[in-house]
Scaffold this motif. Structure first.
Motif, PDB file in Angstrom:
ATOM      1  N   VAL A   1      22.340  24.451  -8.734  1.00 58.62           N
ATOM      2  CA  VAL A   1      23.155  24.390  -7.878  1.00 58.62           C
ATOM      3  C   VAL A   1      23.124  25.513  -6.919  1.00 58.62           C
ATOM      4  O   VAL A   1      24.198  25.801  -6.212  1.00 58.62           O
ATOM      5  CB  VAL A   1      24.590  24.366  -8.256  1.00 58.62           C
ATOM      6  CG1 VAL A   1      24.857  22.897  -9.061  1.00 58.62           C
ATOM      7  CG2 VAL A   1      25.247  25.539  -8.981  1.00 58.62           C
TER       8      VAL A   1
ATOM      9  N   GLU B   1      23.709  19.333  -0.367  1.00 61.09           N
ATOM     10  CA  GLU B   1      23.626  19.647  -2.021  1.00 61.09           C
ATOM     11  C   GLU B   1      23.830  18.588  -3.009  1.00 61.09           C
ATOM     12  O   GLU B   1      23.047  18.314  -3.704  1.00 61.09           O
ATOM     13  CB  GLU B   1      24.603  20.613  -2.317  1.00 61.09           C
ATOM     14  CG  GLU B   1      24.334  21.460  -3.449  1.00 61.09           C
ATOM     15  CD  GLU B   1      23.202  22.526  -3.585  1.00 61.09           C
ATOM     16  OE1 GLU B   1      22.974  23.081  -2.318  1.00 61.09           O
ATOM     17  OE2 GLU B   1      22.634  22.861  -4.619  1.00 61.09           O
TER      18      GLU B   1
ATOM     19  N   ARG C   1      30.713  25.292  -6.225  1.00 68.21           N
ATOM     20  CA  ARG C   1      29.299  25.167  -7.015  1.00 68.21           C
ATOM     21  C   ARG C   1      29.511  25.280  -8.377  1.00 68.21           C
ATOM     22  O   ARG C   1      28.797  24.939  -9.076  1.00 68.21           O
ATOM     23  CB  ARG C   1      28.379  25.975  -6.297  1.00 68.21           C
ATOM     24  CG  ARG C   1      27.627  25.678  -4.722  1.00 68.21           C
ATOM     25  CD  ARG C   1      27.067  26.773  -4.307  1.00 68.21           C
ATOM     26  NE  ARG C   1      26.489  26.505  -2.807  1.00 68.21           N
ATOM     27  CZ  ARG C   1      25.546  26.154  -2.386  1.00 68.21           C
ATOM     28  NH1 ARG C   1      24.509  25.579  -2.973  1.00 68.21           N
ATOM     29  NH2 ARG C   1      25.629  25.876  -1.064  1.00 68.21           N
TER      30      ARG C   1
END
Ligand SMILES: Nc1ncnc2c1ncn2[C@@H]1O[C@H](COP(=O)(O)OP(=O)(O)O)[C@@H](O)[C@H]1O
Ligand SMILES: [Mg+2]
Lengths: 355, 654
Positions: A168, A222, A188
């Protein structure tokens, strides 16, 4: 404007075996909540009337859906529409009042506390709006937490935690404490913690709503990247339509605890079921979402049919240049069959947001 | 239409203010006519049948103490266990034991341990003053007394925590248990400190065991409350995240809730320690050994010098215990952010070396007399006592026109008239007034509570004494509120003033009630006024802080809007800030009353008379035991009545 019937593929049911299948799910908060779902009279009341009459809040009211393996399923609605309650019911963080929930063929509501813990430890993971990190633990120990309570050996869990931390993009922050990180970085950590246990399903409850817009966009990318890389099934809650359209394979729109409409992004934009949904999708740049099949018209006898050809699933935005450059209508063709045509007028209306 | 209707409504129903004045006026008129009738006064050595009955009951308990199964198998066992534990701790640090002429660990060892532990839980900036503070206790010539106080305090704290931490965790986890225990804790907190003493002596006899048990009961609530609160206020998201990962309840408790609540729990332990110290000193009244006893004895002989020296020792010990536990709470936070590996290493080395040195010091103190008994020839105690006496004498000869003047004016203008009004009124007339006032400024329920408390007060046979105490309480509370409003508004409006005053107020609040008596005894001699001033000083910090916080929490936007509308500072305070902080004002009154009440009674030692005197006398003279106990009950009744009344008023103001 509705799509031609032969083209409106049924997208609300899934052809493959669903991972999660939810039927008639109810969650009612308040005294003697159990009686509400069963009573046709009470369950027909609006939320307000129910509150006045019984003192109960019906947060989720008879929701049905299936989620296919590897799918990103988005639940969207205004604040208070019951999204958080719904997603918590899936792992019984909130105990549903009535309904059925089947996960990989297993009845979740029948699971005893031990089995439920096992499911939570290995099958589901959740990412929270306000992160829910342990403030007294370092990042790496936060990520380890899920493995620790499963009893994984320390060396193993540190190794696995390091893997997901790198995945991540948190490398270098392992020894920091959560409150030393920005909101985006904290989320994250939340993401890494959820991934650490290698779950089958990831649940997100408005994970990016507390973040600044720019960081939110990064985090959305992401999630898209992670979905491509690890291919997990995801249930994603949001109140932001652009986020829903960006991430969701399918979107369920909720209002006051009820499902209003469910379908792909272009179905919602192209054929909103009612004014609530129409309001939601009003400001969407339609040309970015809709495909040609939504704006084409049947060929008229006076059309010159030797223009360029496009498939029906081409997004409008990508066809604009070609349509405008051609001096005759563009043909929308599937398997050699002419479905319709798109001329300057249609394309301009769609770009102008009128279509 | 509505504008016209409004005044008529007001005219039809007289406002509460008018009714209140009418009730007071009616009372005054009737008072003049009926003065001296039905006053229920009782002489100092006179007893009512109830008091005799309590005496007899006490005697009967005393006779049955070794035969009654409830005592044999329950109370006596508790007393025995507590007694054993206290005696053991005393043997370690305070009293000659194990066939030795000195305790197991002498002063050098204790000072070293204090320094080491303070370093371990906090840092050297706390550890050095802590060790120095303890050494100073020895210099004062009060080593053994101090260690007795410390031994009792620590024993009580350890036992109290044994119960209160699990109870606090339970209350933190279970809504039902929390609902059950909160009113009990609330009630316990409104009780004046030594109210616990009287009934406990009935069961556990006068002595250290009773003192420790009373201290346990008094000191446990803060730890329970803070623990529960810490657990309850752990971030919901985090708890949910832990559950979503499949943690068991136990795992969530140990790995999420307790670490999140750690700081709050340490604060609760700090409060428990301070409460215990306060109670242990007051428990001197039931023969608890230690510094409190030195103070009490000195107060009784009006030996201000000795009382001052011992009072100073209590203050020193309070400061050390408070600083160390507060710093321990803050340390976890700071150590966490300090990620430099060197400082951890240094700390570890210091801990190891310091530990070794401490062990050496302990070994010295068990082996050599000079390290066991504090050398008497270096004592500064007599010098301190002498200085205090000199100052007192000087004040009494040179300042008596001033101090005496103040005392006489307040006594003549405030205390005497009020006391006369209350004690010389027929009891039923006064009771009617109190019930009416309760209904008007509180609620119907408050009026009912007042009526019940007043009837029970009559039942205790101590009506007149209770009214005298009530008069002192009202005067003291009025002064407290005047101070609270003036200083509180100042602090609330001025950040700078707040920063300067608040640490002093915080420190004042942690001092055991007792030590406030001493300086005022020096200034004003033994009198009701002295007790009132001590009570005011004891209660004012709380009231000031509540008012300041109330003023501060008035919405800045409102203040800004009022300023923009052209209000003067005075208008701003009287028309915006004070009215909007009304709730804080009633709350401050409530807290002020409770604090004053617990102090007016301790003031019985310095001439406050009335209920305070009855209680103190009850502990020292067997035939007055029943009366003392009744006086204790009377104080509780006053406390409950005033508490309910002010709380009802506070609710009304919200
Ligand atoms: N624990 C609860 N007790 C009572 N009502 C609740 C509880 N949790 C949520 N609700 C109510 O249920 C409704 C849906 O809440 P929620 O699921 O949080 O909505 P969303 O996440 O879509 O904003 C709201 O009206 C909320 O007030
Ligand atoms: Mg929500």
């Amino acid at each position: 404007m509705a799509a031609p019937p032969e083209l409106a593929e049924p997208t609300t049911t899934v052809k493959t075996e669903p991972v999660i299948s939810v039927r008639r799910l109810w969650k009612v908060f308040g005294p003697k909540a159990e009686r509400v779902p069963g009573s046709p009279e009470l369950s027909a009341l609006s939320r307000r009337e129910l509150m006045d009459k019984t003192g109960c809040t019906a947060a989720v009211r008879g929701i049905d859906f299936d989620i296919a393996p590897g799918e990103v399923f988005v639940v969207m609605g205004l604040s208070g529409s019951g999204k958080s309650t719904l997603v918590r019911c899936l792992t019984r963080l909130i105990e549903p009042t009535a309904g059925e929930m089947v996960f990989e063929g297993e009845d979740i509501l029948a699971a005893d506390p031990r089995r439920l813990r096992e499911l939570r430890r290995s099958k589901f993971s959740m990412v929270f709006q306000h992160f829910g990190l342990l403030p007294h633990r370092r990042v790496i120990d936060n990520v380890c937490y899920g493995l620790e309570i499963r009893g994984v050996r320390k060396a193993d869990r540190l190794e696995r935690a390091q893997e997901v931390i790198d995945l991540v993009g948190l490398g270098g922050c392992e020894r920091s404490y959560p409150d030393q990180l920005s909101g985006g970085m904290q989320q994250r950590v939340g993401l890494a913690r959820a991934l650490a246990g290698d779950p089958d399903v990831l649940l997100f409850d408005e994970p990016f709503s507390a973040l600044d817009p720019l960081i939110r966009r990064d985090m959305q990318n992401e999630v898209i990247r992670l979905h491509r890389e690890v291919g997990k099934t995801m249930v994603f809650i949001t109140h932001d339509l652009s986020e829903a359209l960006k991430l969701g394979d399918r979107i369920l729109i909720m209002r006051d605890g009820k499902a209003v409409q469910s379908g792909t992004g272009e179905e919602l934009v192209g054929a909103p079921a009612d004014d609530y949904v129409r309001d939601f999708v009003r400001d969407v740049p339609r040309a970015d979402v809709l495909t040609l099949k939504w704006i084409m018209r049947p060929a008229r006898p006076d059309d010159v049919l030797d223009g360029p050809e496009f498939g029906p699933h081409v997004v409008v935005r990508e066809a604009v240049r070609a349509v405008l450059a051609a001096d005759r209508p563009v043909k929308v063709v599937r398997d050699g069959e002419l479905l319709g045509v798109v001329g300057h007028e249609e394309i301009l209306a769609s770009v102008a947001g009128e279509g | 239409m509505t504008a016209l209707a409004l005044p008529r409504v007001l005219a039809r129903r007289p406002s509460r203010g008018v009714l209140l004045i009418a009730a007071l006026a009616a009372f005054l008129v009737l008072w003049v006519v009926l003065r001296g009738l039905h006053t229920l006064s009782l002489g100092a050595s006179q007893l009512t049948p109830l008091h005799h009955a309590v005496n007899d009951f006490n005697d009967a308990l005393g006779a049955g103490r070794n035969t009654n199964p409830l005592f044999l198998y329950f109370f006596n066992e508790i007393r025995l266990v507590v007694d054993e534990f206290v005696t053991f701790v005393q043997a370690v640090i305070a009293q000659p034991a194990f066939g030795r002429p000195v305790p197991l660990i002498g002063w050098l060892g204790v000072v070293a341990i204090v320094g080491y532990v303070s370093y371990a839980v906090a840092n050297w900036r706390v550890a050095l003053p802590a060790a120095a503070g303890f050494a100073f206790l020895g210099l004062q010539g009060l080593w053994q007394e101090s260690m007795d106080t410390l031994a009792l305090t620590l024993s009580a704290v350890v036992i109290a925590l044994l119960f209160s931490l699990p109870l606090g965790i339970w209350a933190g986890l279970s809504d039902r248990f929390n609902r059950l225990i909160t009113p009990v804790l609330d009630f316990m907190q409104t009780m004046p400190t030594f109210v616990y003493l009287a009934p406990l002596t009935l069961i556990f006899l006068i002595g250290p065991a009773s003192a420790t048990i009373a201290t346990i009961v008094y000191a446990a609530p803060p730890a329970i409350r803070f623990t529960a609160h810490g657990i309850r206020s752990a971030p919901h998201d985090t708890v949910e995240a832990s559950e979503s990962l499949g943690a068991t309840r136990r795992q969530t408790l140990v790995k999420v809730l307790l670490p999140a609540a750690k700081r709050t729990i340490v604060l609760g332990i700090n409060q428990t320690i301070m409460a215990a110290l306060s109670m242990v000193t007051i428990a001197a009244l039931i023969d608890a050994p230690g510094l409190g006893k030195t103070v009490v004895k000195a107060l009784q002989t009006l030996d201000v010098g000795t009382a001052f020296n011992a009072g100073l020792a209590i203050v020193v010990m309070a400061i050390v215990l408070d600083r160390v536990t507060t710093a321990a709470g803050a340390r976890a936070e700071r150590a966490r952010l300090d990620t430099r590996p060197t400082s951890t290493l240094v700390r570890r080395v210091v801990l190891i070396v310091g530990g070794a040195l401490t062990l050496v010091a302990v070994w010295f103190s068990t082996t050599y007399l000079w390290a066991a008994e504090f050398p008497p020839d270096v004592s500064v105690g007599p010098a301190i006592a002498q200085a205090a006496t000199t100052v007192t004498d000087w004040v009494q000869t040179n300042l008596s026109p001033v101090t005496g003047g103040i005392k006489d004016v307040v006594t003549l203008v405030l205390i005497d008239p009020l006391q006369m009004l209350l004690t010389e009124s027929p009891w039923w007339l006064l009771a009617a007034l109190v019930v009416a006032v309760s209904a008007l400024i509180g609620s119907a329920r408050a009026a009912l509570v007042s009526a019940a408390c007043l009837l029970l007060l009559v039942g205790t046979g101590l009506w007149a004494d209770a009214m005298a105490t009530l008069a002192s309480t009202i005067v003291a509370t009025a002064i407290v509120m005047a101070l609270g409003v003036v200083v509180g508004v100042w602090m609330g409006r001025n950040q700078m003033v707040d920063r300067v005053l608040r640490p002093g107020l915080d420190a004042g609040q942690t001092m055991p009630a007792f030590v406030y008596l001493v300086p005022f005894l020096a200034l004003f001699g033994a009198s009701r006024f002295t007790a009132i001033v001590a009570a005011v000083v004891f209660a004012a910090p709380v009231a000031i802080k509540v008012v300041a916080d109330g003023i501060r929490s008035v919405s800045p936007t409102t203040v800004e809007a009022a300023t923009a509308a052209g209000s003067s500072t005075w208008q701003l305070i009287t028309k915006v800030q004070l009215p909007m902080a009304r709730h804080a004002l009633t709350l401050a009154t409530n807290q002020g009353l409770i604090y004053v009440l617990s102090m007016v009674v301790v003031g019985g030692l310095v001439g406050a008379g009335a209920l305070g005197y009855d209680v103190v006398a009850g502990f020292s003279q067997a035939q007055l035991y029943g009366k003392g106990l009744a006086a204790g009950v009377a104080i509780v009744l006053l406390g409950v009545m005033l508490d309910r009344l002010t709380q009802a008023a506070a609710r009304r103001s919200q």
